[in-house]
Write a protein that holds these residues in place. Structure first.
Motif, PDB file in Angstrom:
ATOM      1  N   THR A 102       0.820  -1.208   0.000  1.00  0.00           N
ATOM      2  CA  THR A 102       0.000   0.000   0.000  1.00  0.00           C
ATOM      3  C   THR A 102       0.856   1.262   0.000  1.00  0.00           C
ATOM      4  O   THR A 102       0.349   2.350  -0.241  1.00  0.00           O
ATOM      5  CB  THR A 102      -0.936   0.038   1.228  1.00  0.00           C
ATOM      6  N   GLU A 103       2.143   1.095   0.277  1.00  0.00           N
ATOM      7  CA  GLU A 103       3.027   2.263   0.353  1.00  0.00           C
ATOM      8  C   GLU A 103       4.372   1.967  -0.310  1.00  0.00           C
ATOM      9  O   GLU A 103       4.958   0.903  -0.128  1.00  0.00           O
ATOM     10  CB  GLU A 103       3.275   2.635   1.817  1.00  0.00           C
ATOM     11  N   LEU A 104       4.840   2.934  -1.095  1.00  0.00           N
ATOM     12  CA  LEU A 104       6.203   2.912  -1.609  1.00  0.00           C
ATOM     13  C   LEU A 104       6.952   4.003  -0.856  1.00  0.00           C
ATOM     14  O   LEU A 104       6.742   5.187  -1.098  1.00  0.00           O
ATOM     15  CB  LEU A 104       6.217   3.162  -3.119  1.00  0.00           C
ATOM     16  N   PRO A 105       7.805   3.631   0.078  1.00  0.00           N
ATOM     17  CA  PRO A 105       8.415   4.620   0.970  1.00  0.00           C
ATOM     18  C   PRO A 105       9.521   5.416   0.290  1.00  0.00           C
ATOM     19  O   PRO A 105       9.936   5.117  -0.843  1.00  0.00           O
ATOM     20  CB  PRO A 105       8.986   3.750   2.090  1.00  0.00           C
ATOM     21  N   GLU A 106      10.010   6.411   0.990  1.00  0.00           N
ATOM     22  CA  GLU A 106      11.062   7.265   0.439  1.00  0.00           C
ATOM     23  C   GLU A 106      12.328   6.462   0.125  1.00  0.00           C
ATOM     24  O   GLU A 106      12.686   5.529   0.827  1.00  0.00           O
ATOM     25  CB  GLU A 106      11.378   8.394   1.408  1.00  0.00           C
ATOM     26  N   PHE A 107      12.947   6.832  -0.980  1.00  0.00           N
ATOM     27  CA  PHE A 107      14.194   6.222  -1.455  1.00  0.00           C
ATOM     28  C   PHE A 107      14.078   4.720  -1.708  1.00  0.00           C
ATOM     29  O   PHE A 107      15.089   4.016  -1.726  1.00  0.00           O
ATOM     30  CB  PHE A 107      15.339   6.490  -0.460  1.00  0.00           C
ATOM     31  N   SER A 116       0.242   5.605  -1.273  1.00  0.00           N
ATOM     32  CA  SER A 116       1.183   6.708  -1.099  1.00  0.00           C
ATOM     33  C   SER A 116       2.548   6.355  -1.684  1.00  0.00           C
ATOM     34  O   SER A 116       2.986   5.201  -1.644  1.00  0.00           O
ATOM     35  CB  SER A 116       1.326   7.067   0.376  1.00  0.00           C
ATOM     36  N   ILE A 117       3.213   7.390  -2.214  1.00  0.00           N
ATOM     37  CA  ILE A 117       4.551   7.251  -2.781  1.00  0.00           C
ATOM     38  C   ILE A 117       5.425   8.308  -2.121  1.00  0.00           C
ATOM     39  O   ILE A 117       5.166   9.509  -2.244  1.00  0.00           O
ATOM     40  CB  ILE A 117       4.542   7.430  -4.312  1.00  0.00           C
ATOM     41  N   GLY A 118       6.462   7.852  -1.421  1.00  0.00           N
ATOM     42  CA  GLY A 118       7.300   8.758  -0.663  1.00  0.00           C
ATOM     43  C   GLY A 118       8.300   9.523  -1.506  1.00  0.00           C
ATOM     44  O   GLY A 118       8.454   9.288  -2.718  1.00  0.00           O
ATOM     45  N   ALA A 119       9.011  10.444  -0.871  1.00  0.00           N
ATOM     46  CA  ALA A 119      10.004  11.273  -1.549  1.00  0.00           C
ATOM     47  C   ALA A 119      11.124  10.415  -2.132  1.00  0.00           C
ATOM     48  O   ALA A 119      11.596   9.472  -1.481  1.00  0.00           O
ATOM     49  CB  ALA A 119      10.580  12.290  -0.567  1.00  0.00           C
TER      50      ALA A 119
END
Length: 299
Positions: free
Chosen positions: A210-215, A234-237
């Motif tokens: 459900t989430e693609l975190p930062e980096f 959500s897609i992180g920085a």
């Protein structure tokens, strides 16, 4: 089984011949529906088969995979206990020249969780200069933080469908990796999981994250097409892309389920490198992309 028949083949063959003879005699004497003699023979036959099956099961168990003790692991330079709950619950076993490692849940009590490492303390990094292939077997459930940290020559890895989580920096700077398939069993990917995997050309993401975190895939710049599965919210920085250097990302497919993105979620060195963003009409991703002046295509 080959070994079993090599050791017990003669006995098994004789036993099968005896059973066949008993069955023939039973039919001749008692007929197909038995009779007291036929039923007696049938009872003997059933008991014989039961004992034979039990013996064969015992042989199968005896020939099963060895469960390593912590003492055995510590005494062998090619074995490492990397379990989180107990060190011996997950074992990394290297081949003779340390070019391949097999990681497996050790014993029926194992929960399959790999320990979290901080970086250089991961046992696999100790052989980073030779390690090229990692075979993670079914039964392993969690890939811990920094498991393959800086294994720059690792070019091949398989992730089984028993794994549910990939930890912080798990494959950080595994620069020889060219492709990775994250099975649908995976529900969690932690930040920097594939950070600076600069050789990646292909990534298949789990349909259940459900989430693609930062980096998450920062500087994985040989990828040309990124398809984010439906269900990601959500897609992180800096999840994808980079701020400088070679950049080959051309197309990014963002589903309707995404409702949160950072300005730098899909980063590129300059506007001339900006990828085409494929979106659903009226989606959050469309608003995000048009707000950045990116080319938008509906799909």
């Amino acid at each position: 089984m080959k070994k079993i028949f090599e050791e017990y083949g003669g006995v098994i063959t004789v036993a099968m011949a005896i059973v066949a003879l008993i069955c023939v005699v039973a039919l001749l004497v008692g007929g197909p529906n038995g009779g007291w003699i036929g039923n007696a023979f049938k009872g003997i036959t059933d008991k014989f088969l039961e004992k034979t099956s039990t013996a064969m099961d015992a042989v199968s168990v005896a020939e099963g995979e060895h469960v390593y003790t912590l003492e055995e692991i510590d005494a062998d330079d090619h074995l490492y206990g990397i379990g989180a709950t107990k060190a011996a619950y997950v074992v990394a076993k290297f081949n003779d020249d340390y070019t391949e490692v097999t990681i497996f849940a050790n014993g029926p009590e194992s929960d399959g969780k790999i320990k979290n490492y901080t970086g250089k303390d991961t046992p696999l990094f100790a052989h980073a200069d030779t390690l090229k292939k990692a075979n993670i077997t079914k039964g392993v459930t969690t890939l811990g933080d920094n498991t393959f940290w800086n294994c720059t020559f690792l070019s091949e890895v398989n992730i089984p469908n028993t794994v549910t989580a990939i930890g912080l920096g798990c494959f950080n700077r595994c620069q020889a990796l060219t492709s990775v398939v994250i099975p649908d069993s995976v529900t969690t990917i932690v930040r920097k999981a594939f950070n600076e995997c600069t050789g990646l050309t292909s990534v298949t993401l789990s349909k259940n994250i459900t989430e693609l975190p930062e980096f998450a895939f920062y500087a994985a710049n040989q990828i040309t097409t990124i398809t984010i599965p439906e269900g990601v919210t959500s897609i992180g920085a800096y999840a994808f892309g980079c701020t400088s250097g070679t950049y080959t990302i051309e197309d990014v497919y963002i589903p309707n389920s995404v409702t949160t993105m950072e300005d730098t979620s899909i980063q590129y060195p300059s506007k001339s490198y900006a990828p085409t963003i494929h979106v659903k009409e009226g989606s959050y991703a469309e608003t995000w992309a048009t707000g950045k002046g990116l080319t938008v295509v509906y799909y």
